[in-house]
Design a protein around this motif. Structure first.
Motif, PDB file in Angstrom:
ATOM      1  N   CYS A  35     -28.165  43.694  57.321  1.00  0.00           N
ATOM      2  CA  CYS A  35     -28.737  44.941  56.673  1.00  0.00           C
ATOM      3  C   CYS A  35     -30.262  44.310  56.388  1.00  0.00           C
ATOM      4  O   CYS A  35     -30.665  43.527  55.800  1.00  0.00           O
ATOM      5  N   VAL A  91     -32.151  46.466  54.590  1.00  0.00           N
ATOM      6  CA  VAL A  91     -32.750  46.487  53.368  1.00  0.00           C
ATOM      7  C   VAL A  91     -32.376  45.380  52.346  1.00  0.00           C
ATOM      8  O   VAL A  91     -33.202  44.979  51.733  1.00  0.00           O
ATOM      9  N   CYS A  92     -31.042  44.941  52.318  1.00  0.00           N
ATOM     10  CA  CYS A  92     -30.663  43.615  51.206  1.00  0.00           C
ATOM     11  C   CYS A  92     -30.497  42.499  51.954  1.00  0.00           C
ATOM     12  O   CYS A  92     -30.165  41.308  51.180  1.00  0.00           O
ATOM     13  N   TRP A 115     -27.688  41.580  53.721  1.00  0.00           N
ATOM     14  CA  TRP A 115     -26.094  41.158  53.520  1.00  0.00           C
ATOM     15  C   TRP A 115     -25.932  41.180  54.986  1.00  0.00           C
ATOM     16  O   TRP A 115     -26.297  42.040  55.777  1.00  0.00           O
ATOM     17  N   CYS A 167     -23.315  49.753  53.849  1.00  0.00           N
ATOM     18  CA  CYS A 167     -23.442  48.426  53.359  1.00  0.00           C
ATOM     19  C   CYS A 167     -22.860  48.255  52.230  1.00  0.00           C
ATOM     20  O   CYS A 167     -23.340  49.136  50.954  1.00  0.00           O
ATOM     21  N   GLU A 201     -23.141  46.246  49.769  1.00  0.00           N
ATOM     22  CA  GLU A 201     -24.034  45.449  48.843  1.00  0.00           C
ATOM     23  C   GLU A 201     -25.087  46.473  48.326  1.00  0.00           C
ATOM     24  O   GLU A 201     -25.280  46.897  47.036  1.00  0.00           O
ATOM     25  N   CYS A 202     -25.622  47.268  49.269  1.00  0.00           N
ATOM     26  CA  CYS A 202     -26.616  48.196  48.668  1.00  0.00           C
ATOM     27  C   CYS A 202     -26.469  49.567  49.293  1.00  0.00           C
ATOM     28  O   CYS A 202     -27.527  50.533  48.802  1.00  0.00           O
ATOM     29  N   ALA A 260     -26.608  50.990  52.123  1.00  0.00           N
ATOM     30  CA  ALA A 260     -27.637  51.308  53.149  1.00  0.00           C
ATOM     31  C   ALA A 260     -26.649  51.841  54.640  1.00  0.00           C
ATOM     32  O   ALA A 260     -25.578  51.434  54.696  1.00  0.00           O
TER      33      ALA A 260
END
Length: 53
Positions: free
Chosen positions: A6, A8-9, A11, A39, A41-42, A44
């Motif tokens: 990812c 963004v984060c 992961w 995602c 985690e975030c 996305a």
């Protein structure tokens, strides 16, 4: 199988592990994930992931 990160984060989606939190079985290739998969985690979208090998 190829892993995807990812952007963004950070992961990592590992196809060998799948994504049990969203009912994705181990062995599911990234390309076979549903288009609306996010995602864990975030949140996305799938198009925010890039191949890491």
């Amino acid at each position: 199988m190829e892993k995807w990160e990812c952007t963004v984060c950070g992961w990592i989606y590992d196809p060998a592990k799948g994504d049990p939190s969203q009912g994705i079985s181990p062995g599911t290739a990234f390309e076979d994930l549903p288009e609306d998969w996010l995602c864990p985690e975030c949140g996305a979208p799938k198009d925010m992931f890039e191949l890491v090998g």
